[in-house]
Motif scaffolding. Structure first.
Motif, PDB file in Angstrom:
ATOM      1  N   UNK A  35     -19.727  11.219  -9.347  1.00 35.10           N
ATOM      2  CA  UNK A  35     -19.763  11.165  -7.978  1.00 35.10           C
ATOM      3  C   UNK A  35     -19.786  12.677  -7.731  1.00 35.10           C
ATOM      4  N   UNK A  36     -20.551  13.052  -6.625  1.00 30.03           N
ATOM      5  CA  UNK A  36     -20.893  14.423  -6.497  1.00 30.03           C
ATOM      6  C   UNK A  36     -20.040  14.696  -4.931  1.00 30.03           C
ATOM      7  N   UNK A  37     -19.468  15.696  -4.885  1.00 32.60           N
ATOM      8  CA  UNK A  37     -18.794  16.121  -3.699  1.00 32.60           C
ATOM      9  C   UNK A  37     -19.587  17.308  -3.108  1.00 32.60           C
ATOM     10  N   UNK A  38     -20.170  17.083  -1.860  1.00 29.51           N
ATOM     11  CA  UNK A  38     -20.878  18.151  -1.217  1.00 29.51           C
ATOM     12  C   UNK A  38     -20.418  18.576  -0.011  1.00 29.51           C
ATOM     13  N   UNK A  39     -20.276  19.731   0.358  1.00 25.02           N
ATOM     14  CA  UNK A  39     -19.797  20.355   1.205  1.00 25.02           C
ATOM     15  C   UNK A  39     -20.892  20.928   2.199  1.00 25.02           C
ATOM     16  N   UNK A  40     -20.970  20.741   3.484  1.00 28.35           N
ATOM     17  CA  UNK A  40     -21.828  21.406   4.418  1.00 28.35           C
ATOM     18  C   UNK A  40     -21.427  21.956   5.655  1.00 28.35           C
ATOM     19  N   UNK A  41     -21.751  22.602   6.289  1.00 26.18           N
ATOM     20  CA  UNK A  41     -21.377  23.178   7.638  1.00 26.18           C
ATOM     21  C   UNK A  41     -22.498  22.781   8.708  1.00 26.18           C
ATOM     22  N   UNK A  46     -24.183  15.054   8.836  1.00 28.70           N
ATOM     23  CA  UNK A  46     -23.654  13.924   8.703  1.00 28.70           C
ATOM     24  C   UNK A  46     -24.617  12.612   9.065  1.00 28.70           C
ATOM     25  N   UNK A  47     -25.832  12.908  10.039  1.00 30.34           N
ATOM     26  CA  UNK A  47     -26.625  11.682   9.912  1.00 30.34           C
ATOM     27  C   UNK A  47     -27.693  11.830   8.693  1.00 30.34           C
ATOM     28  N   UNK A  48     -27.874  13.265   8.522  1.00 32.71           N
ATOM     29  CA  UNK A  48     -28.830  13.170   7.209  1.00 32.71           C
ATOM     30  C   UNK A  48     -28.204  12.681   5.808  1.00 32.71           C
ATOM     31  N   UNK A  53     -28.696   8.646   1.599  1.00 33.56           N
ATOM     32  CA  UNK A  53     -28.293   7.518   0.886  1.00 33.56           C
ATOM     33  C   UNK A  53     -28.859   6.213   1.237  1.00 33.56           C
ATOM     34  N   UNK A  54     -29.065   6.034   2.288  1.00 32.40           N
ATOM     35  CA  UNK A  54     -29.692   4.833   2.681  1.00 32.40           C
ATOM     36  C   UNK A  54     -31.046   4.768   2.106  1.00 32.40           C
ATOM     37  N   UNK A  55     -31.890   5.472   2.221  1.00 31.98           N
ATOM     38  CA  UNK A  55     -33.189   5.747   1.749  1.00 31.98           C
ATOM     39  C   UNK A  55     -33.141   5.742   0.071  1.00 31.98           C
ATOM     40  N   UNK A  56     -32.421   6.515  -0.552  1.00 30.84           N
ATOM     41  CA  UNK A  56     -32.708   6.517  -1.805  1.00 30.84           C
ATOM     42  C   UNK A  56     -31.829   5.269  -2.619  1.00 30.84           C
ATOM     43  N   UNK A  57     -30.772   4.776  -1.862  1.00 32.16           N
ATOM     44  CA  UNK A  57     -30.250   3.836  -2.649  1.00 32.16           C
ATOM     45  C   UNK A  57     -28.943   4.158  -3.281  1.00 32.16           C
ATOM     46  N   UNK A  58     -28.442   5.647  -3.224  1.00 33.99           N
ATOM     47  CA  UNK A  58     -27.204   6.234  -3.855  1.00 33.99           C
ATOM     48  C   UNK A  58     -26.219   5.616  -2.628  1.00 33.99           C
ATOM     49  N   UNK A  59     -24.837   5.842  -3.287  1.00 34.91           N
ATOM     50  CA  UNK A  59     -23.688   5.377  -2.467  1.00 34.91           C
ATOM     51  C   UNK A  59     -22.980   6.476  -1.799  1.00 34.91           C
ATOM     52  N   UNK A  60     -22.897   6.554  -0.200  1.00 35.28           N
ATOM     53  CA  UNK A  60     -21.987   7.410   0.226  1.00 35.28           C
ATOM     54  C   UNK A  60     -20.627   6.761   0.092  1.00 35.28           C
ATOM     55  N   UNK A  61     -19.790   7.352  -0.770  1.00 38.31           N
ATOM     56  CA  UNK A  61     -18.485   6.510  -1.036  1.00 38.31           C
ATOM     57  C   UNK A  61     -17.419   6.914   0.174  1.00 38.31           C
ATOM     58  N   UNK A  62     -17.547   8.179   0.668  1.00 34.86           N
ATOM     59  CA  UNK A  62     -16.654   8.612   1.848  1.00 34.86           C
ATOM     60  C   UNK A  62     -17.122   9.786   2.529  1.00 34.86           C
ATOM     61  N   UNK A  63     -16.802  10.167   3.465  1.00 36.82           N
ATOM     62  CA  UNK A  63     -17.134  11.493   3.915  1.00 36.82           C
ATOM     63  C   UNK A  63     -15.804  11.748   5.098  1.00 36.82           C
ATOM     64  N   UNK A  64     -15.531  13.195   5.086  1.00 36.84           N
ATOM     65  CA  UNK A  64     -14.845  13.496   5.759  1.00 36.84           C
ATOM     66  C   UNK A  64     -15.141  14.827   6.781  1.00 36.84           C
ATOM     67  N   UNK A  65     -14.165  15.299   7.501  1.00 40.78           N
ATOM     68  CA  UNK A  65     -14.284  16.545   8.021  1.00 40.78           C
ATOM     69  C   UNK A  65     -13.238  17.339   8.098  1.00 40.78           C
ATOM     70  N   UNK A  71     -17.724  17.160   4.680  1.00 46.78           N
ATOM     71  CA  UNK A  71     -17.175  17.082   3.067  1.00 46.78           C
ATOM     72  C   UNK A  71     -18.017  15.629   2.636  1.00 46.78           C
ATOM     73  N   UNK A  72     -18.769  15.186   1.821  1.00 45.45           N
ATOM     74  CA  UNK A  72     -19.531  13.975   1.545  1.00 45.45           C
ATOM     75  C   UNK A  72     -19.296  13.766   0.105  1.00 45.45           C
TER      76      UNK A  72
END
Lengths: 78, 158
Positions: A35-41, A46-48, A53-65, A71-72
């Motif tokens: 699992x990768x934790x990615x932090x963006x501002x 959020x939509x990207x 993940x939808x297009x590449x098939x990887x799983x967006x396990x959770x996201x938070x603000x 944070x993804x």
């Protein structure tokens, strides 16, 4: 439930398309199931990240603000 | 979900202004990140984007551009130096927003395997030689683009 990431990628301050490009590179470097934790501002992340993940098939396990940070948690599936 | 999908994007870049250089490069590099493949066909002034050392010097046109954040009347926009002023302002805003430089996106595109096609016909018209262009560029014509695009590509022109 706290998720323990295998790697952390901080894209704070970066504008489109860099968070996506860096996320792709970071996920490529993981093993399947990790699992990768990615932090963006960038609010667009959020939509990207959902689209990425939808297009590449990887799983967006959770996201938070957290304040101004988006944070993804992304699990590599293949 | 059985919607037909495409995994290829074919882009035509016709213009050499900074604002019109970004979308082709952003979309092509993002396509790579989405496990898609991408090609950009550079023609007419779009060739400026791939000239050696030129990408970060592309300018913004203040004339006939009512969307500038500080609108410039055409009569002012046509004064000498106004293009440089508008470009300088825009570059400042882009830097504040931490937007990647065009040269960086170009490098990512070439290294990531975006097929970069320079239009032979307009190179001849404008006296541009292959050695004037950055490395990793293929010189081709309409058939090269169409052959690529005809294989289920999303096609856009800027």
């Amino acid at each position: 439930m706290a998720i323990t990431p295998d790697d952390v990628l901080d894209c704070s301050g970066l504008a489109c398309p860099m968070p996506i490009l860096k996320t792709k590179k970071a996920v490529d470097a993981l093993q399947i199931g990790q699992v990768l934790k990615m932090i963006a501002t960038d609010p667009g992340s959020t939509s990207d990240m959902k689209a990425w993940t939808e297009k590449t098939g990887h799983e967006l396990v959770a996201s938070e603000i957290e304040g101004d940070k988006f944070i993804f948690f992304i699990k590599k599936t293949k | 979900m059985t919607e037909p999908t495409s995994n290829r994007i074919a882009i035509i870049a016709v213009h050499g202004t900074m604002d019109l250089a970004y979308p082709p490069l952003i979309l092509a590099t993002s396509a790579l990140a989405l496990d898609m493949e991408a090609a950009i066909f550079f023609t007419f002034f779009g060739l400026d984007i791939i000239k050696k050392g030129k990408a970060d010097k592309l300018q913004i046109a203040p004339i006939a551009n009512p969307s500038m954040p500080m609108p410039v009347p055409n009569i002012v926009g046509m004064l000498p130096g106004m293009t440089a002023v508008a470009t300088g302002m825009m570059n400042g805003w882009m830097k504040n927003a931490n937007v990647a430089k065009l040269s960086d996106l170009l490098t990512l595109a070439v290294e990531g395997g975006v097929r970069m096609i320079a239009c032979q016909m307009t190179m001849d018209v404008m006296g541009i030689k292959k050695e004037d262009l950055i490395d990793g560029i293929e010189v081709g014509g309409a058939a090269a683009f169409l052959s690529y695009a005809s294989q289920n590509a999303i096609t856009l022109s800027f």
